[in-house]
Design an enzyme around this catalytic site. Sequence first.
Site, mmCIF file in Angstrom:
data_model
loop_
_atom_site.group_PDB
_atom_site.id
_atom_site.type_symbol
_atom_site.label_atom_id
_atom_site.label_comp_id
_atom_site.label_asym_id
_atom_site.label_seq_id
_atom_site.Cartn_x
_atom_site.Cartn_y
_atom_site.Cartn_z
ATOM 1 N N TYR A 38 -10.074 109.718 -71.305
ATOM 2 C CA TYR A 38 -9.970 110.021 -69.874
ATOM 3 C C TYR A 38 -9.090 109.033 -69.111
ATOM 4 O O TYR A 38 -8.915 109.169 -67.903
ATOM 5 C CB TYR A 38 -11.370 110.009 -69.242
ATOM 6 C CG TYR A 38 -12.344 110.964 -69.880
ATOM 7 C CD1 TYR A 38 -12.321 112.319 -69.573
ATOM 8 C CD2 TYR A 38 -13.289 110.520 -70.810
ATOM 9 C CE1 TYR A 38 -13.217 113.208 -70.158
ATOM 10 C CE2 TYR A 38 -14.186 111.394 -71.403
ATOM 11 C CZ TYR A 38 -14.144 112.736 -71.070
ATOM 12 O OH TYR A 38 -15.025 113.612 -71.661
ATOM 13 N N HIS A 97 -8.815 112.219 -62.335
ATOM 14 C CA HIS A 97 -10.188 111.900 -61.943
ATOM 15 C C HIS A 97 -10.472 110.402 -62.058
ATOM 16 O O HIS A 97 -11.470 109.920 -61.512
ATOM 17 C CB HIS A 97 -11.147 112.677 -62.854
ATOM 18 C CG HIS A 97 -12.381 113.184 -62.176
ATOM 19 N ND1 HIS A 97 -12.496 113.342 -60.810
ATOM 20 C CD2 HIS A 97 -13.584 113.595 -62.688
ATOM 21 C CE1 HIS A 97 -13.695 113.825 -60.518
ATOM 22 N NE2 HIS A 97 -14.374 113.976 -61.632
ATOM 23 N N PHE A 151 -20.355 107.794 -66.989
ATOM 24 C CA PHE A 151 -19.669 109.044 -66.699
ATOM 25 C C PHE A 151 -19.867 109.378 -65.222
ATOM 26 O O PHE A 151 -20.835 108.958 -64.587
ATOM 27 C CB PHE A 151 -20.091 110.194 -67.618
ATOM 28 C CG PHE A 151 -19.498 110.063 -68.997
ATOM 29 C CD1 PHE A 151 -18.224 110.534 -69.272
ATOM 30 C CD2 PHE A 151 -20.189 109.420 -70.017
ATOM 31 C CE1 PHE A 151 -17.659 110.387 -70.530
ATOM 32 C CE2 PHE A 151 -19.641 109.265 -71.274
ATOM 33 C CZ PHE A 151 -18.368 109.752 -71.539
ATOM 34 N N ASN A 195 -20.723 111.784 -63.170
ATOM 35 C CA ASN A 195 -21.858 112.429 -62.502
ATOM 36 C C ASN A 195 -23.069 111.524 -62.313
ATOM 37 O O ASN A 195 -23.964 111.852 -61.534
ATOM 38 C CB ASN A 195 -22.283 113.681 -63.271
ATOM 39 C CG ASN A 195 -21.212 114.752 -63.268
ATOM 40 O OD1 ASN A 195 -20.109 114.543 -62.762
ATOM 41 N ND2 ASN A 195 -21.527 115.903 -63.824
ATOM 42 N N ASN A 198 -18.856 115.059 -57.626
ATOM 43 C CA ASN A 198 -20.140 114.733 -58.255
ATOM 44 C C ASN A 198 -20.425 113.234 -58.311
ATOM 45 O O ASN A 198 -21.587 112.815 -58.255
ATOM 46 C CB ASN A 198 -20.205 115.336 -59.656
ATOM 47 C CG ASN A 198 -20.355 116.843 -59.619
ATOM 48 O OD1 ASN A 198 -20.988 117.390 -58.717
ATOM 49 N ND2 ASN A 198 -19.760 117.523 -60.590
#
Length: 238
Positions: free
Chosen positions: A14, A19, A64, A66, A112
């Site tokens: 990632y 993001h 992560f 969320n 989120n």
Amino acid sequence: MLLIVGLGNPGAKYQGNRHNIGFMAVDAIHRRHSFSPWAKKFRAEISEGELGGQKVLLIKPQTFMNLSGESVGEAMRFYKLEPSDLVVIYDELDLPAAKARLKTGGGHGGHNGIKSIDAHCGREYRRLRLGIGHPGVKELVQNHVLGDFAKVDRDWLEPLFDALADNADMLVRGEDSQLMNKIALALGGKTEEPAPKPEKKTVAKSHIHQARNHNQPRMPESGPMAEMLKRMFGKKDD
């Protein structure tokens, strides 16, 4: 102490994602200033340092996206901090790329990571939103945010991170509008103008009367013309 949190997802998979622009921004601050090496605590990567004479803790949650609030909330409880001691940097779909906004409080806007932080830390913290643009349709959003920045994006990412890192002490001093102006200038945009002050109302004076200069001839003191001018300009008899 001020907590500056960058949001993102952990792992090489990632690393270059849109993001993860929050992680990238915090990394830029870390590189520019004399912060300690990254360490693991609060289910996050953390680094201590000083900005503007105040102690600052940089945080990159490793839970992560969320579950980011679990990590940040743990750090805030440990240091007995309030939401006013927290700045969160994250990606914003509803801002065009190369735009930034900073405000206190507000909603999560469907993000989120912010939803999780709101739940664990309260809502009255400062939010630095970095625009990544919207793909245009809802069905493409996930691929967009979890997609990597393109090479052409370096043209605005580098000056953005440089401006943020160079002026990070403004976050400590609460100079939010000044920081936004620095970033806007670095990105070739317009600076934010201060809100105009409301004009003071002058009681019982005509706008025509206020516009007159002192070199105009004096009004006649008596007669029909004098009476008419008195009514027009609101002049009263002594």
